[in-house]
Write an enzyme that holds these catalytic residues in place. Structure first.
Site, PDB file in Angstrom:
ATOM      1  N   GLN A   1       9.191  27.769  50.500  1.00  0.00           N
ATOM      2  CA  GLN A   1       9.577  28.422  49.254  1.00  0.00           C
ATOM      3  C   GLN A   1       8.583  29.495  48.817  1.00  0.00           C
ATOM      4  O   GLN A   1       8.922  30.361  48.012  1.00  0.00           O
ATOM      5  CB  GLN A   1       9.741  27.367  48.152  1.00  0.00           C
ATOM      6  CG  GLN A   1      10.912  26.429  48.438  1.00  0.00           C
ATOM      7  CD  GLN A   1      11.063  25.349  47.375  1.00  0.00           C
ATOM      8  OE1 GLN A   1      10.502  24.272  47.511  1.00  0.00           O
ATOM      9  NE2 GLN A   1      11.803  25.635  46.324  1.00  0.00           N
TER      10      GLN A   1
ATOM     11  N   HIS B   1       9.165  19.092  53.817  1.00  0.00           N
ATOM     12  CA  HIS B   1       9.791  19.454  52.547  1.00  0.00           C
ATOM     13  C   HIS B   1      11.011  20.332  52.863  1.00  0.00           C
ATOM     14  O   HIS B   1      10.940  21.555  52.807  1.00  0.00           O
ATOM     15  CB  HIS B   1       8.780  20.185  51.648  1.00  0.00           C
ATOM     16  CG  HIS B   1       9.241  20.333  50.230  1.00  0.00           C
ATOM     17  ND1 HIS B   1       8.533  19.877  49.147  1.00  0.00           N
ATOM     18  CD2 HIS B   1      10.360  20.906  49.705  1.00  0.00           C
ATOM     19  CE1 HIS B   1       9.169  20.159  48.022  1.00  0.00           C
ATOM     20  NE2 HIS B   1      10.288  20.792  48.341  1.00  0.00           N
TER      21      HIS B   1
ATOM     22  N   ASN C   1       9.712  14.837  51.397  1.00  0.00           N
ATOM     23  CA  ASN C   1      10.071  15.164  50.018  1.00  0.00           C
ATOM     24  C   ASN C   1      11.550  14.892  49.767  1.00  0.00           C
ATOM     25  O   ASN C   1      12.401  15.341  50.528  1.00  0.00           O
ATOM     26  CB  ASN C   1       9.803  16.644  49.740  1.00  0.00           C
ATOM     27  CG  ASN C   1      10.151  17.000  48.311  1.00  0.00           C
ATOM     28  OD1 ASN C   1       9.457  16.574  47.388  1.00  0.00           O
ATOM     29  ND2 ASN C   1      11.252  17.714  48.110  1.00  0.00           N
ATOM     30  N   GLU C   2      11.822  14.165  48.699  1.00  0.00           N
ATOM     31  CA  GLU C   2      13.188  13.935  48.213  1.00  0.00           C
ATOM     32  C   GLU C   2      14.173  13.609  49.331  1.00  0.00           C
ATOM     33  O   GLU C   2      15.117  14.369  49.598  1.00  0.00           O
ATOM     34  CB  GLU C   2      13.685  15.160  47.424  1.00  0.00           C
ATOM     35  CG  GLU C   2      12.850  15.435  46.191  1.00  0.00           C
ATOM     36  CD  GLU C   2      13.346  16.608  45.358  1.00  0.00           C
ATOM     37  OE1 GLU C   2      14.195  17.379  45.847  1.00  0.00           O
ATOM     38  OE2 GLU C   2      12.886  16.758  44.231  1.00  0.00           O
TER      39      GLU C   2
HETATM   40  O1  IFM Z   1      12.590  23.647  44.334  1.00  0.00           O
HETATM   41  C1  IFM Z   1      12.925  22.304  44.397  1.00  0.00           C
HETATM   42  C2  IFM Z   1      11.986  21.562  45.324  1.00  0.00           C
HETATM   43  O2  IFM Z   1      11.983  22.106  46.612  1.00  0.00           O
HETATM   44  C3  IFM Z   1      12.399  20.112  45.432  1.00  0.00           C
HETATM   45  N1  IFM Z   1      12.508  19.517  44.119  1.00  0.00           N
HETATM   46  C4  IFM Z   1      13.291  20.216  43.131  1.00  0.00           C
HETATM   47  C5  IFM Z   1      12.826  21.655  43.021  1.00  0.00           C
HETATM   48  C6  IFM Z   1      13.655  22.405  41.972  1.00  0.00           C
HETATM   49  O3  IFM Z   1      15.002  22.376  42.318  1.00  0.00           O
END
Ligand code: IFM
Length: 430
Positions: A19, A114, A158-159
């Site tokens: 990102q 991620h 991540n997530e």
């Molecule tokens: O930008 C994302 C991130 O990559 C993962 N968690 C949520 C953020 C906002 O949407």
């Protein structure tokens, strides 16, 4: 209420490699985002914020903020661009980033995966490939030994359910599979890979006489019934909550993954080596959904909606700090004694009219929780910089620092000063 934050409390920000860094040209996303129609306005990540080339400038911003932690991800696709081939320049870059952070008194928290993946691994089948646990474990070992031998906190994935849900159920991210039936193989593979990385990291750390903590960053949402009086909505919100919020964190404790969405999905498997593989609870909190049952894609499904009249961010997500308190209390109750690191919390707010209040209200929720004995030990605001927000492209502005994408100039927003002052009031470690 004003309380003393614990002396070793970590205050900082979070970003993710794809990102912000730029040039992630060995990754699956690099190709995928170029397919017309995938990303809003046809944006591609490109050079992103050039966090790779401008790390020193961004480190100066973290110092100006008064932060003592920075959550970043290292990019597997840059470190291992071809299977078994390690990129020495990328390794040296990340090792230098870690060294500079530590030298500045900013503790790095490192995420291994991620959302983005090496192209070679994607081609083999991502998490579902039978070689994944060994490959991911090997990558974790390399990261510890060559990049992060002095880092304490690691996040493997991540997530997990946002990543897999978007890629395998909704079909809006790579590999674009659509339907609940696609989830099982990658989810099981990911949990095996997490267990392998957990073991590899701990084995390396003990060999170096170091004590580390390894976990995942879980995205927890509040799912409330849309119509509180309606038993169907009550049931559906419970089902969503169990599947999305508790299935993976519970699996890391018990070694058994159980996900049930009636009529759509049933997973119930033991994963050898998975039990007790989260040393802390990594929490990403953003918003709440009001859930009801409705028709989508030809089947009855749980549908998330947003409360009428709620204050929302630029992406339409409800701003709901009470939910943060509810989630913190709940994590403390379900995983007693486990340190909680808030690995992400933030909002898209291009004009910066809601961010200061958002930070204050969420920190105040955290203060209440700490006052009740909830063991929160870190808060990472998402995000330090505006960045590439996946399928939404560059439009949403999550940064404490604004990026001018034409010049890549950085400009701290007014809320940066608010967060800086808040950290100044609460930091106790100096
Ligand atoms: O930008 C994302 C991130 O990559 C993962 N968690 C949520 C953020 C906002 O949407």
């Amino acid at each position: 209420m004003t309380i003393q934050f614990p002396k070793d409390f970590l205050w900082g920000t979070a970003t993710a490699a794809h990102q912000v860094e730029g040039n992630n040209n060995h990754s699956d996303w690099w190709d995928w985002e170029k397919i017309p129609g995938k990303i809003k306005h046809g944006d591609v990540s490109g050079i992103a914020c050039d966090h790779w080339g401008r790390f020193d400038e961004d480190l100066a911003l973290m110092k100006a903020l008064g932060a003592n932690t920075y959550r970043l991800s290292v990019e597997w696709a840059k470190i291992e661009p071809k299977q078994g081939v390690w990129d020495e320049a990328a390794i040296a870059h990340y090792a230098e980033v870690v060294r500079k952070l530590l030298a500045s008194g900013i503790e790095p928290m490192i995420t291994l995966h991620h959302f983005t993946s090496p192209r070679w691994w994607a081609d083999k089948g991502y998490w579902a490939w039978e070689g994944t646990a060994a490959a991911f474990g090997g990558y974790a070992k390399l990261v510890f030994e060559r990049i992060a031998p002095n880092v304490r906190i690691f996040t493997t994935v991540n997530e997990p359910l946002v990543h897999l849900g978007a890629g395998y159920i909704m079909g809006i991210m790579p590999p674009e599979k659509k339907g609940f039936e696609h989830l099982q193989a990658p989810l099981l593979g990911m949990l095996r890979a997490h267990a392998a990385a957990y073991r590899a990291l701990h084995e390396c750390a003990s060999a170096h006489g170091k004590k580390i903590e390894v976990g995942m960053a879980h995205h927890l949402r509040i799912f409330d019934p849309k119509h509180t009086w309606n038993p169907v909505d009550q049931l559906v919100s419970k089902i969503m909550d169990a599947a999305f919020n508790t299935s993976v964190p519970n699996a890391l404790e018990t070694g058994r993954i159980r996900v049930k969405v009636p009529g759509l999905l049933t997973i119930d498997e033991d994963i050898p080596g998975l039990a007790n593989t989260q040393d802390y609870f990594g929490l990403n909190y953003y918003s709440r959904d009001l859930v009801t049952l409705g028709w989508k894609d030809g089947s009855l499904q749980p549908l998330p909606t947003v409360k009428k009249g709620a204050l929302v961010n630029d992406l339409g997500w409800e701003l709901y700090p009470e939910g943060f308190l509810r989630v913190l209390r709940r994590v403390a109750k379900h995983y007693p004694g486990k340190p909680i690191y808030v690995t992400e919390n933030g909002l898209a707010d291009a004009v910066d009219s809601r961010r200061a209040n958002f930070i204050e209200s969420h920190v105040s929720a955290m203060e209440t929780a700490i006052g009740e004995g909830v063991p929160v030990k870190a808060y990472c605001h998402w995000s330090l910089l505006d960045n590439f927000e996946w399928i939404e492209g560059f439009e949403p502005r999550f940064g404490l620092v604004e990026i001018d994408y034409a010049t890549l100039a950085r400009k701290p927003r007014p809320s940066f000063q608010v967060y800086r002052d808040l950290i100044g009031r609460h930091r106790n470690d100096r």
